[in-house]
Design an enzyme around this catalytic site. Structure first.
Site, PDB file in Angstrom:
ATOM      1  N   PRO A  23       0.905  -1.074   0.057  1.00 24.67           N
ATOM      2  CA  PRO A  23       0.124   0.093  -0.081  1.00 24.67           C
ATOM      3  C   PRO A  23       0.622   1.318   0.034  1.00 24.67           C
ATOM      4  CG  PRO A  23      -0.119  -0.916   2.197  1.00 24.67           C
ATOM      5  CD  PRO A  23       0.852  -2.031   1.383  1.00 24.67           C
ATOM      6  N   GLN A 100      -6.651  -0.658   1.304  1.00 23.52           N
ATOM      7  CA  GLN A 100      -6.219  -0.781   2.565  1.00 23.52           C
ATOM      8  C   GLN A 100      -6.896   0.242   3.473  1.00 23.52           C
ATOM      9  OE1 GLN A 100      -2.459   1.392   3.936  1.00 23.52           O
ATOM     10  NE2 GLN A 100      -1.897  -0.451   4.936  1.00 23.52           N
ATOM     11  N   HIS A 170       2.487   1.452  11.756  1.00 22.40           N
ATOM     12  CA  HIS A 170       3.185   2.674  11.386  1.00 22.40           C
ATOM     13  C   HIS A 170       2.736   3.794  12.246  1.00 22.40           C
ATOM     14  CE1 HIS A 170       3.919   1.154   6.948  1.00 22.40           C
ATOM     15  NE2 HIS A 170       4.458   0.282   7.972  1.00 22.40           N
ATOM     16  N   TYR A 172      -0.465   4.757  13.423  1.00 21.82           N
ATOM     17  CA  TYR A 172      -1.648   5.285  13.143  1.00 21.82           C
ATOM     18  C   TYR A 172      -2.811   4.772  14.088  1.00 21.82           C
ATOM     19  CZ  TYR A 172       0.494   7.119   8.758  1.00 21.82           C
ATOM     20  OH  TYR A 172       1.404   7.685   8.004  1.00 21.82           O
TER      21      TYR A 172
HETATM   22  C1  FMN Z   1       5.006   6.550  -1.362  1.00 22.88           C
HETATM   23  C2  FMN Z   1       4.959   5.623  -0.273  1.00 22.88           C
HETATM   24  C3  FMN Z   1       3.751   5.614   0.356  1.00 22.88           C
HETATM   25  C4  FMN Z   1       3.535   4.647   1.376  1.00 22.88           C
HETATM   26  N1  FMN Z   1       2.187   4.644   1.891  1.00 22.88           N
HETATM   27  C5  FMN Z   1       1.585   3.730   2.987  1.00 22.88           C
HETATM   28  C6  FMN Z   1       0.462   3.473   3.193  1.00 22.88           C
HETATM   29  O1  FMN Z   1      -0.449   4.245   2.763  1.00 22.88           O
HETATM   30  N2  FMN Z   1      -0.010   2.664   4.107  1.00 22.88           N
HETATM   31  C7  FMN Z   1       0.976   1.673   4.343  1.00 22.88           C
HETATM   32  O2  FMN Z   1       0.877   0.836   4.945  1.00 22.88           O
HETATM   33  N3  FMN Z   1       2.274   1.849   4.019  1.00 22.88           N
HETATM   34  C8  FMN Z   1       2.539   2.878   3.172  1.00 22.88           C
HETATM   35  N4  FMN Z   1       4.051   2.934   2.708  1.00 22.88           N
HETATM   36  C9  FMN Z   1       4.977   2.122   2.972  1.00 22.88           C
HETATM   37  C10 FMN Z   1       5.161   0.510   1.909  1.00 22.88           C
HETATM   38  O3  FMN Z   1       3.811   0.164   2.232  1.00 22.88           O
HETATM   39  C11 FMN Z   1       6.192  -0.223   2.215  1.00 22.88           C
HETATM   40  O4  FMN Z   1       5.981  -0.847   3.280  1.00 22.88           O
HETATM   41  C12 FMN Z   1       7.452   0.248   2.209  1.00 22.88           C
HETATM   42  O5  FMN Z   1       7.620   1.312   1.158  1.00 22.88           O
HETATM   43  C13 FMN Z   1       8.682  -0.769   2.261  1.00 22.88           C
HETATM   44  O6  FMN Z   1       8.491  -1.353   0.958  1.00 22.88           O
HETATM   45  P1  FMN Z   1       9.683  -1.008  -0.105  1.00 22.88           P
HETATM   46  O7  FMN Z   1      11.106  -1.088   0.781  1.00 22.88           O
HETATM   47  O8  FMN Z   1       9.479  -2.226  -1.178  1.00 22.88           O
HETATM   48  O9  FMN Z   1       9.456   0.209  -0.524  1.00 22.88           O
HETATM   49  C14 FMN Z   1       4.273   3.853   1.678  1.00 22.88           C
HETATM   50  C15 FMN Z   1       5.669   3.933   1.242  1.00 22.88           C
HETATM   51  C16 FMN Z   1       5.916   4.762   0.119  1.00 22.88           C
HETATM   52  C17 FMN Z   1       7.408   4.740  -0.509  1.00 22.88           C
END
Ligand code: FMN
Length: 351
Positions: A23, A100, A170, A172
């Site tokens: 997400p 989500q 995270h 929230y």
């Molecule tokens: C731009 C961005 C927005 C994100 N928004 C959310 C979110 O809305 N909800 C959530 O649970 N995690 C959010 N995350 C965390 C990601 O779901 C993920 O856990 C995190 O980027 C690690 O994965 P990666 O290393 O493959 O990027 C966000 C991450 C990024 C980069």
């Protein structure tokens, strides 16, 4: 790579491979309504062979559930019509998807100065230790919030989504209840132990389960870290993790989505199992791992401007083959390249 490309079937979820789009908030839904651009963005990831897409966090019907006017709502005729286009587009492209479902809890004010019409709300008004920027929820706030999570879940099923994820990670709202620093309540939603502070999450899950029935797959995203406290662990031992996750599973969770910033980091001393590995072991439920898959740098550093380079998937596959987890969520690579899944299975170098 074969283990990443086996189908996965659990209740309403029937997906062609083990790759999940993590997400990711995009803030491109003006006034909370997902546009055609949003639908096209998700359809493109489905065309790229992602097995399961989890949407960006999308908020429930509470006045102060969001701190950003461009984050999508998961309520109201217009926003739900937008989501209908999203799921139809993903299905037409052969993909599967879950929204989500989110309530942010007590937040920082948005940089634009936009504020919801009512104060932010959380267990005790704190967004992080010492940072009070909202009100403590009353019994009726809590009851209404649980009902709003339930309505969102019913709408997810009605619109035809394949699953849904509750955002319990995270820092929230749901996580603000888990954490002793932000939950100082002395009623049934507070307490000295993590299982006591899980009461809110349990009530939300039970209501969601009631709304969607037994055969709809429900995912809960959890993290041991928070942006305001990277080293914090809610469960400090495997025993504490079992005491935390068992009641959540009993309440109706099918899959735990275990958020780490680097999937290869062990959760506890004495074993190389990561969070998803331990969660599967102690709960017996399916799990999703996440965090810097295919990359050498993690996402919070990315927000601070650091870039990452592609990294090998060997360690991921080793753990998958060992049966540590069932699904693998990928974030930033799928932002950068909707065809990442296809390319990572071939010998073509990602560009
Ligand atoms: C731009 C961005 C927005 C994100 N928004 C959310 C979110 O809305 N909800 C959530 O649970 N995690 C959010 N995350 C965390 C990601 O779901 C993920 O856990 C995190 O980027 C690690 O994965 P990666 O290393 O493959 O990027 C966000 C991450 C990024 C980069």
């Amino acid at each position: 790579m074969d283990s990443l490309f086996r189908p996965f079937n659990l209740k309403s979820l029937n997906i062609k491979n083990r790759i999940v789009m993590a997400p990711m908030t995009r803030s491109f839904s003006p006034d909370g309504v997902p546009t055609d651009l949003v639908a096209a963005y998700y359809a493109k990831r489905a065309q790229g062979e992602v097995g399961l897409i989890l949407s960006e966090g999308t908020v429930i019907e509470r006045v102060a559930s969001s701190n950003d006017p461009n984050i999508p709502h998961f309520y109201g005729t217009e926003a739900l019509a937008g989501w209908q286009k999203v799921i139809d587009g993903v299905h037409n492209a052969g993909g599967s998807m879950g929204p989500q479902i989110w309530h942010m809890g007590v937040m920082d004010d948005h940089h634009s100065g936009w504020l919801p019409a009512e104060p932010f709300e959380g267990p005790s008004g704190f967004g992080r230790p010492g940072f009070k920027n909202g009100k403590a929820m009353t019994d009726s706030d809590i009851a209404d919030t649980i009902a709003a999570f339930g309505r969102a879940a019913a709408d997810a099923k009605r619109l035809g989504f394949d699953t849904l994820e509750l955002h319990g990670a995270h820092g929230y709202l749901i996580d603000q209840f888990f954490w002793e620093e932000t939950n100082q309540r002395t009623d049934i939603f507070g307490g000295k132990t993590l299982p006591e502070r899980s009461r809110f999450a349990i009530e939300v899950i039970k209501e969601v389960r009631k709304q969607v029935g037994e055969e709809f797959a429900v995912i809960l995203r959890l993290s041991q870290w928070k942006p305001s406290a990277n080293t914090n662990q809610l469960a400090k031992t495997p025993q504490e993790m079992e005491a935390w996750l068992t009641p959540l599973a009993d309440a109706g969770v099918d899959i735990f989505h275990c958020s780490q910033r680097r999937f290869w980091e062990p959760e506890f001393d004495g074993s190389d199992l990561n969070f998803a590995g331990w969660a599967k072991k102690v709960s017996g439920k399916a799990t999703i791992t996440v965090g810097s898959i295919g990359l050498n740098g993690e996402f919070l550093a990315a927000f601070a401007g650091e870039s990452s380079q592609p990294a090998s998937l060997d360690e991921l596959v080793r753990r998958m083959d060992r049966g540590d987890f069932d699904l693998v969520a990928v974030g930033r690579p799928l932002l950068a390249d909707p065809a990442w899944t296809k390319k990572s299975t071939s010998n073509v170098q990602p560009n």
